[in-house]
Design an enzyme around this catalytic site. Structure first.
Site, PDB file in Angstrom:
ATOM      1  N   CYS A 374       0.872  -1.335  -0.128  1.00 44.64           N
ATOM      2  CA  CYS A 374       0.074   0.084  -0.052  1.00 44.64           C
ATOM      3  C   CYS A 374       0.752   1.393   0.061  1.00 44.64           C
ATOM      4  CB  CYS A 374      -0.960   0.003   1.126  1.00 44.64           C
ATOM      5  SG  CYS A 374      -2.145  -1.252   0.942  1.00 44.64           S
ATOM      6  N   GLU A 375       1.440   1.650  -1.075  1.00 44.84           N
ATOM      7  CA  GLU A 375       2.377   2.553  -1.368  1.00 44.84           C
ATOM      8  C   GLU A 375       2.515   2.982  -2.747  1.00 44.84           C
ATOM      9  OE1 GLU A 375       4.814   3.180   1.814  1.00 44.84           O
ATOM     10  OE2 GLU A 375       6.341   4.557   0.701  1.00 44.84           O
TER      11      GLU A 375
END
Ligand code: LLP
Length: 453
Positions: A374-375
């Protein structure tokens, strides 16, 4: 079987750092990529993905490249060390020591790994700019040489040392600039590592009056992923000056450690020197500098990390989702990313990849290989030409043997991949895959939060 792949860029098997792929890379009759005699789609099915693969023959060839070059080019004695921060494991420690290497370690964990694998303390060198008492004690108790980085190391050692003197090297900041990523330069003056040139005499004096210490060597390291040879030439001269000074003080200094730093080929455009050239330049420069200063030749120590293991490694991922943003970009996501290879997000590092089942097929689209974390910055390769591909295909990313596994994390509680070593058609698990239970193993739930279900 079996044709050559386009990922091999030279035929010098003693310098795999100039190749993108391991030296055993081939293509089988079905057109799939084979490393160490094992076809990669089968390894992906058998061990799961993401999967780190290490090619034993490439590792051994690289070790032999260093040993042979040192023998050929340096008139004195020599000892290559493996900088185990590049990838530390029992099997790698055992393999490199069986090829005649010692080990450079930088923590209790790396030191225990080296000792557990059977490497003798006298062949291990402990680095670090903030070593703990526990690390120093473990080193001292096992006759490991401590590479002293600062006065704090000396203060701690003085407390620990009992019957025998501690074997020490001094690390110097040589004040040499090189062209590499800011985060992996170490030899410039504004560096957290080592004694500044103007502290050197003071520390030589301190050690002269320290019967508990035996200063046996000097060390400097200028940085990593370096393609230029001149900084290494300059380093040998700086170290020869330091050697003269240390001997003039009466220290029995016989080891000069020039660090590591030789670069490797991650992408076609990279053009690092060969192991042979790198060793030749350092040897010649050190011999000349010693001759000019009328110094007996020291034992030459070097400590390659990346160039010893990077090219031997590839990572297998499976392709998953596809997001097409018309006119902008196509994202293909893989089942790993920044937790198993933090180098692209940390240093903007570039990598080469292909499909395991179609390594030679021409590209029909330019894609961005995204990780699953999640980046938004979790991108493995920004621009990659790929032939037609579908979800479930195996993607092979090359040159991941160094600073991937050793820098991996559990970000997003993603388990770390397994590592498999391949040779002559055989594959052996050398590091097992983490499972989700491993990830909660260290959590502690205070009783007031209720029982774990
Ligand atoms: N010796 C010392 C004292 C070092 O600090 C290093 C690397 C080496 C030897 C080995 O250098 P090599 O031969 O691998 O270039 N994580 C970064 C690299 C950090 C290097 C740290 N020191 C990366 O992924 O590029």
């Amino acid at each position: 079987m079996k044709s050559k792949t386009p990922y091999e860029s030279n035929s010098d098997h003693l310098s795999p750092n100039r190749n993108i792929a391991p030296i055993t890379t081939e293509i089988n009759d079905e057109g799939a990529l084979v490393i160490g005699g094992c076809d990669l789609p089968t390894l992906a099915s058998r061990y799961g993905t993401p999967l780190y693969i290490l090619d034993e023959l490439t590792l051994r060839a690289t070790c032999r490249g260093y040993i042979k070059a040192l023998k050929n080019h340096y008139k004195g004695s020599s000892l290559p060390l493996y900088a185990s921060k590049a990838n530390s494991s029992l099997v790698l420690s055992k393999l490199v020591s069986s090829e005649g290497f010692g080990l450079d370690v930088v923590s209790e964990g790396e030191l225990i790994t080296a000792l557990e694998s059977g490497v003798k303390g006298e062949d291990i060198f402990l680095h670090g700019n903030n070593k703990s008492i526990e690390e120093l004690s473990l080193a001292y108790d096992n006759d490991v040489t401590v590479v002293v980085d600062n006065n704090h190391d000396l203060d701690c050692l003085e407390e620990i040392v009992s019957s025998k003197p501690a074997r020490l090297m001094l690390r110097l900041t040589p004040g040499i600039e090189c062209h590499t990523h800011e985060y992996i330069k170490t030899g410039h003056l504004d560096s957290k590592f080592g004694f500044d040139p103007d502290q050197f005499e003071e520390v030589l004096l301190r050690l002269k009056n320290a019967p508990w210490a035996r200063l046996t060597g000097l060390h400097a390291h200028i940085g990593s992923q370096i393609f230029e040879l001149q900084p290494h030439r300059d380093l040998a001269v700086v170290l020869a000056d330091a050697l003269k000074l240390a001997r003039d003080f009466g220290h029995p200094v016989d080891d000069l450690n020039v660090g590591g730093g030789l670069g490797i080929r991650y992408i076609k455009e990279d053009d690092p020197p060969s192991i042979d050239e790198w060793v030749a330049v350092i040897s010649r420069s050190l011999e000349e500098a010693c001759m000019e200063r009328k110094l007996e030749l020291p034992r030459l120590i070097c400590e390659p990390g990346r160039s010893l293991v990077a090219t031997a490694g590839v990572t297998l991922y499976r392709l998953g989702s596809r997001k097409v943003i018309p006119g902008i970009r196509t994202y293909l996501s893989v089942d790993g990313g920044m937790s198993d290879n933090p180098r692209p997000i940390t240093y903007q590092s570039l990598y080469t990849a292909c499909l395991a089942e179609a390594p030679l097929a021409s590209g029909v689209e330019t894609v961005t290989i995204a990780g699953k974390h999640c980046e938004s910055g979790d991108v493995v390769i920004k621009r990659l030409e790929l032939p037609p591909s579908k979800s479930g295909d195996v993607l092979v990313v090359f040159s991941t043997g160094a600073y991937n596994s050793s820098m991996s994390s559990n970000y997003n509680r993603i388990p770390r991949p397994a590592t498999v070593m391949v040779q002559n058609g055989q594959s052996d698990l050398v590091q097992r895959r983490e499972v989700p239970e491993d990830l909660i193993r260290l959590d502690v739930l205070p009783s007031r939060f209720g029982a774990v279900k």
